[in-house]
Design an enzyme around this catalytic site. Sequence first.
Site, PDB file in Angstrom:
ATOM      1  N   LYS A 217       0.843  -1.193   0.000  1.00  0.00           N
ATOM      2  CA  LYS A 217       0.000   0.000   0.000  1.00  0.00           C
ATOM      3  C   LYS A 217       0.876   1.241   0.000  1.00  0.00           C
ATOM      4  CE  LYS A 217      -3.400   2.612   2.707  1.00  0.00           C
ATOM      5  NZ  LYS A 217      -4.216   2.685   3.940  1.00  0.00           N
ATOM      6  N   GLU A 262      -9.497  11.018  12.341  1.00  0.00           N
ATOM      7  CA  GLU A 262      -8.628   9.886  12.706  1.00  0.00           C
ATOM      8  C   GLU A 262      -7.815  10.196  13.956  1.00  0.00           C
ATOM      9  OE1 GLU A 262      -6.000   6.446  10.540  1.00  0.00           O
ATOM     10  OE2 GLU A 262      -6.893   8.057   9.388  1.00  0.00           O
TER      11      GLU A 262
END
Length: 466
Positions: A217, A262
């Site tokens: 990723k 977040e």
Amino acid sequence: MTSTFRTLTVPLDGKAFPGGLPSFLVRDDVLCWTRREAGLAGFGEIARFTATGPDRFLEADIWWRHLVLEAEVADSVELPGTGPVAFGSFAFSKTSAHESRLIVPEIVVGVRDNQAWLTQLTFDGGPLTEETALAALDRWLGGGSDAASATEGTTPAADPAGDASVGDVPGQARGAVVRPLPLAAGATLNTGSLSEEAWMEAVAAGVAEIRTGALEKLVLARDVVATIPSGVHAADVLRELAARYRECWTYGVDGLVGATPEMLIQVEGRTAQARVLAGTLDRRDAHGEDGPPMDYATRVLAGSEKQRHEHEIAIQSLTKQLAPFSEAMNAHDEPFILELPNVWHLASDVKAELTEVEGHVPTCLALINALHPTAAVCGTPTLVAGELIRKLEHLDRGPYAGPVGWLDAAGNGEWGIALRGAVIESPETVRLYAGCGIVDGSQPEAELAETWAKFRPMLESLGISS
């Protein structure tokens, strides 16, 4: 003058500011951290620490622990965020020229669990009393009798008791009034380090690297620059974000402003918590679809193998790094869908009971040193992703996607990842940042569209149509 660090914390009458903590966001130089009308607001500055490089978190930790070690603390409230407090913002990259910082304010207002307090911090040898603290707060608020009067005529704050959504604007308080935002007169919006075409080429290059097996990723960011001739006012932006994005943590530190969904790490006593996001869907994509929007989000987002794979990578990244500091840990078996006004996210909450490491419970900054950067904002493996970011982005992220938040002398603190944010670079210009997780199967055009969805909170708060 004395070199002794002294603080006094006293209760504050919360009835004087029914809008909660956002009532105090009345100055462009305010330091803030707020969610659901709770949090901290700081005014002034009595000490500052700055650092760059790979050891910035540990150097800041040492500086803070030395500062508070012999502090004279009078605290009749004794909640997380009372007593000595510093606000902080750290650069994303160890190679960044941007200075990471901790700032110790002169005055802190706190709101938590229906309690409010006021802390005065000083190195002076003069008297430190409830009267001196209230006088200092009054001075920073411009002489108003209370915070509510100082904000007269601004966006009404949300009802602290309301957690229900309004219409299809989830996370906004019941009864909240958010004024329509006019387009800022003469405002312009320009691409930053890379054009849209060049950034999509970078995404394609990242996908090609992933397909070689070099990494699993990659997170790529881009920037845009807004110019607003009438001026960029941090306090206005922060109040708009706090009202519109109550499920996010609205932050303001030294010109860095935003509302992040977040949580990198929250520490209270020996308990640490985090909220991990990976997997995003623009709410506008549901327009014209049959059935409730949430059903669409569940089908398209939670039902996507690509999105769930990206999310699993992010969860494994955080739990693996947190494990050495934990004696017990739990996380959601299945991610939930976090509903925000602009997007839906796949989200998971992680909770850990901290264990002693080398004779003491790790501090917030020690945990951040181990956790940052997570796969949610960098990629995996971290070193490979970091090198590829520097090669493809052509951008110094500065504080974007770095830790932002606060800590106290007891080791408590809350540190989010500086997402959905911007850096005010001059009285008329502001640089906005957004990033996307790239995995095998990512499409450049779709990732570009996702960045515009993530720019939307800041664009709205600046009065620029998106």
